[in-house]
Design a protein around this motif. Sequence first.
Motif, PDB file in Angstrom:
ATOM      1  N   ILE A   1      14.409  56.768  80.925  1.00  0.00           N
ATOM      2  CA  ILE A   1      15.746  56.239  81.188  1.00  0.00           C
ATOM      3  C   ILE A   1      15.848  54.821  80.273  1.00  0.00           C
ATOM      4  O   ILE A   1      17.080  54.580  79.843  1.00  0.00           O
ATOM      5  N   VAL A   2      15.119  53.988  80.462  1.00  0.00           N
ATOM      6  CA  VAL A   2      15.106  52.545  79.933  1.00  0.00           C
ATOM      7  C   VAL A   2      15.142  52.581  78.403  1.00  0.00           C
ATOM      8  O   VAL A   2      15.844  52.060  77.760  1.00  0.00           O
ATOM      9  N   GLU A   3      14.516  53.688  77.947  1.00  0.00           N
ATOM     10  CA  GLU A   3      14.547  53.808  76.422  1.00  0.00           C
ATOM     11  C   GLU A   3      15.826  54.332  76.042  1.00  0.00           C
ATOM     12  O   GLU A   3      16.420  53.866  74.988  1.00  0.00           O
ATOM     13  N   LEU A   4      16.490  55.285  76.662  1.00  0.00           N
ATOM     14  CA  LEU A   4      17.560  55.695  76.210  1.00  0.00           C
ATOM     15  C   LEU A   4      18.550  54.562  76.515  1.00  0.00           C
ATOM     16  O   LEU A   4      19.993  54.772  75.924  1.00  0.00           O
ATOM     17  N   ALA A   5      18.565  53.969  77.706  1.00  0.00           N
ATOM     18  CA  ALA A   5      19.550  52.724  77.933  1.00  0.00           C
ATOM     19  C   ALA A   5      19.604  51.910  76.821  1.00  0.00           C
ATOM     20  O   ALA A   5      20.867  51.351  76.478  1.00  0.00           O
ATOM     21  N   ILE A   6      18.419  51.477  76.399  1.00  0.00           N
ATOM     22  CA  ILE A   6      18.611  50.683  74.957  1.00  0.00           C
ATOM     23  C   ILE A   6      19.212  51.305  73.959  1.00  0.00           C
ATOM     24  O   ILE A   6      19.962  50.691  73.327  1.00  0.00           O
TER      25      ILE A   6
ATOM     26  N   ASN B   1      21.254  54.250  74.018  1.00  0.00           N
ATOM     27  CA  ASN B   1      22.841  54.701  74.199  1.00  0.00           C
ATOM     28  C   ASN B   1      23.844  53.650  74.898  1.00  0.00           C
ATOM     29  O   ASN B   1      24.979  53.877  74.742  1.00  0.00           O
ATOM     30  N   SER B   2      23.360  52.436  75.511  1.00  0.00           N
ATOM     31  CA  SER B   2      24.315  51.706  76.138  1.00  0.00           C
ATOM     32  C   SER B   2      24.833  50.554  75.372  1.00  0.00           C
ATOM     33  O   SER B   2      23.973  49.854  74.427  1.00  0.00           O
ATOM     34  N   SER B   3      26.034  50.130  75.637  1.00  0.00           N
ATOM     35  CA  SER B   3      26.403  48.830  74.833  1.00  0.00           C
ATOM     36  C   SER B   3      26.244  47.440  75.734  1.00  0.00           C
ATOM     37  O   SER B   3      25.771  47.682  76.841  1.00  0.00           O
ATOM     38  N   ASP B   4      26.023  46.367  74.897  1.00  0.00           N
ATOM     39  CA  ASP B   4      25.929  45.061  75.430  1.00  0.00           C
ATOM     40  C   ASP B   4      26.586  44.681  76.745  1.00  0.00           C
ATOM     41  O   ASP B   4      26.398  44.345  77.678  1.00  0.00           O
ATOM     42  N   GLU B   5      28.020  45.320  76.609  1.00  0.00           N
ATOM     43  CA  GLU B   5      28.924  45.005  77.803  1.00  0.00           C
ATOM     44  C   GLU B   5      28.369  45.719  79.068  1.00  0.00           C
ATOM     45  O   GLU B   5      28.401  45.263  80.153  1.00  0.00           O
ATOM     46  N   GLU B   6      28.044  46.977  78.660  1.00  0.00           N
ATOM     47  CA  GLU B   6      27.512  47.972  79.967  1.00  0.00           C
ATOM     48  C   GLU B   6      26.452  47.410  80.407  1.00  0.00           C
ATOM     49  O   GLU B   6      26.301  47.061  81.851  1.00  0.00           O
TER      50      GLU B   6
ATOM     51  N   LEU C   1      17.815  42.859  75.929  1.00  0.00           N
ATOM     52  CA  LEU C   1      17.109  42.162  74.562  1.00  0.00           C
ATOM     53  C   LEU C   1      16.808  43.140  73.405  1.00  0.00           C
ATOM     54  O   LEU C   1      16.195  43.022  72.540  1.00  0.00           O
ATOM     55  N   ARG C   2      16.813  44.557  74.048  1.00  0.00           N
ATOM     56  CA  ARG C   2      16.523  45.884  73.256  1.00  0.00           C
ATOM     57  C   ARG C   2      15.268  45.737  72.989  1.00  0.00           C
ATOM     58  O   ARG C   2      14.836  46.141  71.840  1.00  0.00           O
ATOM     59  N   ASN C   3      14.422  45.203  74.022  1.00  0.00           N
ATOM     60  CA  ASN C   3      13.009  45.354  73.902  1.00  0.00           C
ATOM     61  C   ASN C   3      12.439  46.320  74.741  1.00  0.00           C
ATOM     62  O   ASN C   3      12.066  46.354  75.909  1.00  0.00           O
ATOM     63  N   GLU C   4      12.300  47.652  73.851  1.00  0.00           N
ATOM     64  CA  GLU C   4      11.677  48.704  74.682  1.00  0.00           C
ATOM     65  C   GLU C   4      10.262  48.565  75.420  1.00  0.00           C
ATOM     66  O   GLU C   4      10.061  49.000  76.691  1.00  0.00           O
TER      67      GLU C   4
END
Length: 231
Positions: free
Chosen positions: A110-115, A117-122, A198-201
């Motif tokens: 989930i966190v991998e896909l969140a990084i 597929n999601s925008s900074d705003e989301e 931070l996009r730190n998987e």
Amino acid sequence: MQFKAIKPVKLYDQVAQDIIAMIEKGELKPGDKLPTEMVLASKLGISRGMLREALTILQYKGYISRKPKDGTYIRELSEINSINDSLINSFKKASYRELLEMREALEQKIVELAIKNSSDEEIQQLLDSLNTSDEKESLLDYDFHLRLAELSKNILLINFIDIYYDLIRELGENSSKNKNRKIKVLEEHKRIVLAILLRNEEMAKEEILNHLNMVRKSIDSITMNKNIDLK
């Protein structure tokens, strides 16, 4: 006779239930295309943000499908029931330890896909909801993990979180009464979201595993003092 306290219904939950009722009555049929968000929100008399919350619920429950640059469509009821029944039946046969082990694997995804597929705003919106000074407005553990799963944009992962918390509802209610634990959970949630922002998987997976390890310890302490059957 025992009575359960009635929980207030959120507006977007009510909107979702109203649309589900329309589907079940045949007023909305499989293959029907819903109006645009702006038009539908206007017809329902709600904000577009509230409508998006309702559509997210309908999507993870399998009632609608959203096609990029096309629109939102009603799905076949047989398809909806097949998805929900197979998931629920398999989860009901599992022990809470098995559910936790599965959760550890899936929430890393989930966190991998969140990084991805999601925008900074989301992501920032989720973080802002955690930083509220009003304790009543802060997200509960279920709400947080559901919102986190929504960032993944994966319907099955969203369904998993929803069903998981339904199966361990009593454990969650007991855990939420521990004020010290609630404060720690909030901090753990913030660290997870910050790592995603931070996009730190690697960091995000480390933080989610640390949080779930604390969840395991908390559930172990509850089940040691109280006999709870999850099946």
